[in-house]
Scaffold this active site. Sequence first.
Site, PDB file in Angstrom:
ATOM      1  N   THR A 155      81.193  50.694  43.839  1.00  0.00           N
ATOM      2  CA  THR A 155      80.840  52.015  43.747  1.00  0.00           C
ATOM      3  C   THR A 155      79.706  52.155  44.937  1.00  0.00           C
ATOM      4  OG1 THR A 155      80.825  51.471  41.313  1.00  0.00           O
ATOM      5  CG2 THR A 155      79.646  53.434  42.077  1.00  0.00           C
ATOM      6  N   ASN A 201      76.320  42.069  35.474  1.00  0.00           N
ATOM      7  CA  ASN A 201      77.816  42.498  35.568  1.00  0.00           C
ATOM      8  C   ASN A 201      78.533  41.528  35.819  1.00  0.00           C
ATOM      9  OD1 ASN A 201      79.833  43.630  36.864  1.00  0.00           O
ATOM     10  ND2 ASN A 201      78.865  45.521  37.249  1.00  0.00           N
ATOM     11  N   ARG A 223      91.530  46.730  38.570  1.00  0.00           N
ATOM     12  CA  ARG A 223      91.368  45.520  39.568  1.00  0.00           C
ATOM     13  C   ARG A 223      90.799  44.308  39.219  1.00  0.00           C
ATOM     14  NH1 ARG A 223      87.597  48.224  44.225  1.00  0.00           N
ATOM     15  NH2 ARG A 223      88.944  49.717  44.109  1.00  0.00           N
ATOM     16  N   HIS A 230      82.895  47.167  34.378  1.00  0.00           N
ATOM     17  CA  HIS A 230      83.397  48.294  34.712  1.00  0.00           C
ATOM     18  C   HIS A 230      84.859  48.341  34.693  1.00  0.00           C
ATOM     19  CE1 HIS A 230      83.589  51.533  38.577  1.00  0.00           C
ATOM     20  NE2 HIS A 230      84.152  51.825  37.470  1.00  0.00           N
ATOM     21  N   HIS A 265      82.627  40.375  39.022  1.00  0.00           N
ATOM     22  CA  HIS A 265      83.331  39.533  39.949  1.00  0.00           C
ATOM     23  C   HIS A 265      83.991  38.324  39.395  1.00  0.00           C
ATOM     24  CE1 HIS A 265      81.837  41.666  43.398  1.00  0.00           C
ATOM     25  NE2 HIS A 265      80.517  41.896  42.823  1.00  0.00           N
ATOM     26  N   ARG A 303      88.060  49.877  35.539  1.00  0.00           N
ATOM     27  CA  ARG A 303      88.296  50.638  36.765  1.00  0.00           C
ATOM     28  C   ARG A 303      89.850  51.262  36.240  1.00  0.00           C
ATOM     29  NH1 ARG A 303      86.737  51.461  41.783  1.00  0.00           N
ATOM     30  NH2 ARG A 303      84.567  50.527  42.237  1.00  0.00           N
ATOM     31  N   HIS A 313      72.608  47.955  41.799  1.00  0.00           N
ATOM     32  CA  HIS A 313      73.508  47.913  42.930  1.00  0.00           C
ATOM     33  C   HIS A 313      72.721  47.354  44.212  1.00  0.00           C
ATOM     34  CE1 HIS A 313      77.356  49.333  44.239  1.00  0.00           C
ATOM     35  NE2 HIS A 313      77.086  49.085  45.484  1.00  0.00           N
ATOM     36  N   GLU A 353      80.620  50.401  32.351  1.00  0.00           N
ATOM     37  CA  GLU A 353      80.607  51.398  33.466  1.00  0.00           C
ATOM     38  C   GLU A 353      82.024  52.014  33.728  1.00  0.00           C
ATOM     39  OE1 GLU A 353      79.777  49.615  37.400  1.00  0.00           O
ATOM     40  OE2 GLU A 353      78.164  48.798  36.746  1.00  0.00           O
ATOM     41  N   GLU A 363      70.793  55.576  35.735  1.00  0.00           N
ATOM     42  CA  GLU A 363      70.742  54.397  36.455  1.00  0.00           C
ATOM     43  C   GLU A 363      70.459  54.911  37.840  1.00  0.00           C
ATOM     44  OE1 GLU A 363      73.713  51.261  35.962  1.00  0.00           O
ATOM     45  OE2 GLU A 363      73.295  50.754  37.996  1.00  0.00           O
TER      46      GLU A 363
HETATM   47  N1  PXP Z   1      75.349  49.238  38.648  1.00  0.00           N
HETATM   48  C1  PXP Z   1      76.518  50.257  39.051  1.00  0.00           C
HETATM   49  C2  PXP Z   1      76.808  51.185  38.710  1.00  0.00           C
HETATM   50  C3  PXP Z   1      77.357  49.405  39.755  1.00  0.00           C
HETATM   51  O1  PXP Z   1      78.762  49.994  40.097  1.00  0.00           O
HETATM   52  C4  PXP Z   1      77.367  47.962  40.109  1.00  0.00           C
HETATM   53  C5  PXP Z   1      78.501  47.470  40.857  1.00  0.00           C
HETATM   54  O2  PXP Z   1      79.352  47.066  40.022  1.00  0.00           O
HETATM   55  C6  PXP Z   1      76.282  47.559  39.942  1.00  0.00           C
HETATM   56  C7  PXP Z   1      75.275  48.122  39.002  1.00  0.00           C
HETATM   57  C8  PXP Z   1      75.808  46.053  40.184  1.00  0.00           C
HETATM   58  O3  PXP Z   1      75.908  45.882  41.650  1.00  0.00           O
HETATM   59  P1  PXP Z   1      75.714  44.615  42.378  1.00  0.00           P
HETATM   60  O4  PXP Z   1      77.179  43.918  42.112  1.00  0.00           O
HETATM   61  O5  PXP Z   1      75.527  44.757  43.926  1.00  0.00           O
HETATM   62  O6  PXP Z   1      74.734  43.773  41.889  1.00  0.00           O
END
Ligand code: PXP
Length: 236
Positions: free
Chosen positions: A100, A6, A48, A42, A9, A44, A190, A69, A150
């Site tokens: 999330t 992901n 953001r 994602h 960030h 959003r 997550h 996402e 997931e």
């Molecule tokens: N899966 C989903 C559905 C999420 O919303 C997120 C956070 O954006 C992640 C995975 C990844 O989580 P993390 O950034 O804590 O690894």
Amino acid sequence: MRLAINIDHIATLREARGGLEPDPVTAAHICELAGAEGIVCHLREDRRHINDRDLRLLRESIKTKLDLEMAATEEIIKIAIETLPELATLVPERRQELTTEGGLDVRRHKHFLGDVVKDLQNHEIEVSLFIDPVPEQIEAARAVGANKIEIHTGEYANAHSERDQKTQLENVHRAALMASELGLGVNAGHGLNYLNILPIKQIRGIDEVSIGHAIISRAIFVGLERAVREMLELIR
Ligand code: PXP
């Protein structure tokens, strides 16, 4: 077990200054070159971090798989259908949250989500539902016709004691088994990081993990390519 990364960030850091750097699309390419099997972002409602242009460029340029996402809103569903990611992961979205904060309540929104799943699948997009490791939600995911779930691993990642962590891990394990027995694909994500990934790796039935924060954070110190490779070494 596959690793999807992901890259939200990277975009969060870019938005801190409002310019073009660091570029999440470049980050996605580096992740792929380091061996990642998928890219997750994602989009959003409040944009953001990832924006519409990022999504378009990611779609055009990544060579692995794009996992979008998204909240199941009219606007974002329309964008998903225009973009055609390989996978759409439906997540709950609240404006004030930092990230999330829990799984979808599929049971409660069965009819609505069933229609959304069908709509996306009719456009050849596979659909995954981000849910807590709870049997009723897994049954509901199957009932609405999702391709995958997931499993939300946040409770496991945030456990404050070894005992709690063990309980949460068992929940994830049971959920993965149940979902794969029902014929659902199983992703997990997550809060997963370089320390808590090992027990997750032992769980058969989890096809893919989706990791963002830990890898991007480590990348600040060791570089993105190395951060991805280190996670891949743990997973494989
Ligand atoms: N899966 C989903 C559905 C999420 O919303 C997120 C956070 O954006 C992640 C995975 C990844 O989580 P993390 O950034 O804590 O690894």
